[in-house]
Scaffold this active site. Structure first.
Site, PDB file in Angstrom:
ATOM      1  N   GLY A   7       0.839  -1.209   0.000  1.00 41.80           N
ATOM      2  CA  GLY A   7       0.000   0.000   0.000  1.00 41.80           C
ATOM      3  C   GLY A   7       0.866   1.248   0.000  1.00 41.80           C
ATOM      4  O   GLY A   7       0.496   2.288   0.558  1.00 41.80           O
ATOM      5  N   TYR A 141     -15.481  -2.649   7.624  1.00 37.87           N
ATOM      6  CA  TYR A 141     -14.094  -2.237   7.889  1.00 37.87           C
ATOM      7  C   TYR A 141     -13.700  -2.605   9.320  1.00 37.87           C
ATOM      8  O   TYR A 141     -12.642  -3.197   9.555  1.00 37.87           O
ATOM      9  CB  TYR A 141     -14.000  -0.728   7.666  1.00 37.87           C
ATOM     10  CG  TYR A 141     -12.654  -0.112   7.903  1.00 37.87           C
ATOM     11  CD1 TYR A 141     -11.540  -0.461   7.144  1.00 37.87           C
ATOM     12  CD2 TYR A 141     -12.491   0.884   8.879  1.00 37.87           C
ATOM     13  CE1 TYR A 141     -10.307   0.147   7.352  1.00 37.87           C
ATOM     14  CE2 TYR A 141     -11.265   1.495   9.081  1.00 37.87           C
ATOM     15  CZ  TYR A 141     -10.177   1.122   8.320  1.00 37.87           C
ATOM     16  OH  TYR A 141      -8.967   1.736   8.520  1.00 37.87           O
TER      17      TYR A 141
HETATM   18  C1  AKB Z   1     -11.290   5.759   7.923  1.00 36.01           C
HETATM   19  O1  AKB Z   1     -11.894   6.830   8.104  1.00 36.01           O
HETATM   20  O2  AKB Z   1     -11.787   4.783   7.366  1.00 36.01           O
HETATM   21  C2  AKB Z   1      -9.892   5.645   8.452  1.00 36.01           C
HETATM   22  C3  AKB Z   1      -9.860   5.089   9.831  1.00 36.01           C
HETATM   23  C4  AKB Z   1     -10.398   5.856  10.957  1.00 36.01           C
HETATM   24  O3  AKB Z   1      -9.384   4.009  10.028  1.00 36.01           O
HETATM   25  N1  AKB Z   1      -9.233   6.919   8.428  1.00 36.01           N
END
Ligand code: AKB
Length: 315
Positions: A7, A141
């Site tokens: 990355g 995420y």
């Molecule tokens: C996001 O906003 O997805 C990232 C994080 C907080 O991991 N910057």
């Protein structure tokens, strides 16, 4: 000892790679990214490989060829992109990480993997979120970040792989734009303040999130990987933060330099929901005690530096 960065053309990777090259030598740091960019000095000067970390064999070959002993694995989809493409996010974030850990196990590499404030969900304490607390994220995420933390710890206890990581907050920088994150507004606001003296924010004005300025974020990654392992009671991953603020507070600090600056709001429900599910402010005592985390920049000094650098560059 040679180092690999995945990355490397991303927001953190582009600056981390340069810092590592300055520290350890131009050829001692191999950069990789899923895309390439002929304009990037990292690509022009090399060593650089276009690499999708889901391809374990290619990753293995690069690690062998360059006698890599340390990996900074930054390749991942960020929160908003992951929410739009959750299946792909799981594939890239988890299968990419597992390949890195396998290659590290086979080649005796240490591994830095960033986690995130997104590894916490709505059931964690919102303020001064402790190092060890309930982690039930509701975003894809966040799910990949918790699973990644656990997988890294597993490789450490089961196979002795030296895995370490931090839970990054939003990272603010003036070199490479972030992409697909919920905290991206906190970077865009400075560019738009310099260009147009106004910004339309996609989060509500009173949304508090943790943030860190890039020089401190880079220092965290390097200092943690250099830390004496005997001092580490935790590994994956350490809470780190430098400041917590809302868009309206950030706008007030910008107005100290650009009095005409105006902020408006056009809320994106997806990113607002992500932000609402994350902590307001982390507690980072373990990082401070175990490896000396001590960020230099706060909202005032970061704002002054961002506006100075962007104005000088004429963005
Ligand atoms: C996001 O906003 O997805 C990232 C994080 C907080 O991991 N910057």
């Amino acid at each position: 000892m040679n180092t690999l960065v995945t990355g490397a053309l991303g927001q953190v990777g582009s600056e981390l790679s340069v810092t590592l090259k300055n520290l350890y030598g131009e050829n001692a740091v191999v950069s990789t990214d899923i895309r390439t960019d002929p304009e990037s000095p990292l690509v022009q000067e090399g060593p650089f490989y276009q690499l999708d970390c889901r391809n374990g064999q290619e990753l293995f070959d690069i690690v062998k060829r360059h006698k890599i002993r340390r990996i900074y694995h930054l390749a991942a989809l960020l929160s908003a992109t992951a929410e739009a493409r959750p299946q792909e996010a799981w594939d890239i974030n988890m299968n990419g990480l597992q390949n890195v850990l396998e290659v590290a196990r086979e080649n005796d590499c240490s591994v830095f993997t960033p986690s995130s404030i997104a590894a916490f969900g709505p059931t964690a304490p919102k303020d001064y979120t402790p190092q060890n607390t309930i982690q039930q994220p509701t975003s894809m995420y966040g799910v990949t970040k918790v699973a990644g933390e656990l997988l890294c710890n597993y490789y450490h206890t089961k196979y002795g792989v030296d895995t370490r990581g931090v839970r990054y907050p939003g990272i603010i920088s003036n070199v490479t734009m972030p992409g697909g994150g919920t905290t991206d507004y906190a970077v865009e606001i400075y560019y738009e303040a310099v260009r147009k003296k106004r910004y339309t924010c996609f989060l509500k004005g009173d949304t508090h999130l943790d943030m860190v300025y890039m020089p401190d974020a880079i220092k965290a990654a390097i200092d943690l990987m250099e830390a004496d392992p005997a001092r580490l009671r935790h590994r994956n991953a350490f809470n780190v933060t430098a400041m917590s603020f809302s868009p309206e507070e950030q706008a007030a600090y910008i107005r100290a330099h650009i009095p005409e600056f105006e902020i408006q709001y056009s809320v994106d429900p997806v990113r607002q929901a992500l932000a609402n599910s994350w902590p307001n402010a982390l507690e980072d005592y373990a990082a401070r005690v175990e490896w000396g985390w001590n960020p230099e920049y706060d909202l005032g000094s970061m704002t002054a530096d961002m506006l100075k650098v962007l104005s000088q560059r004429g963005v």
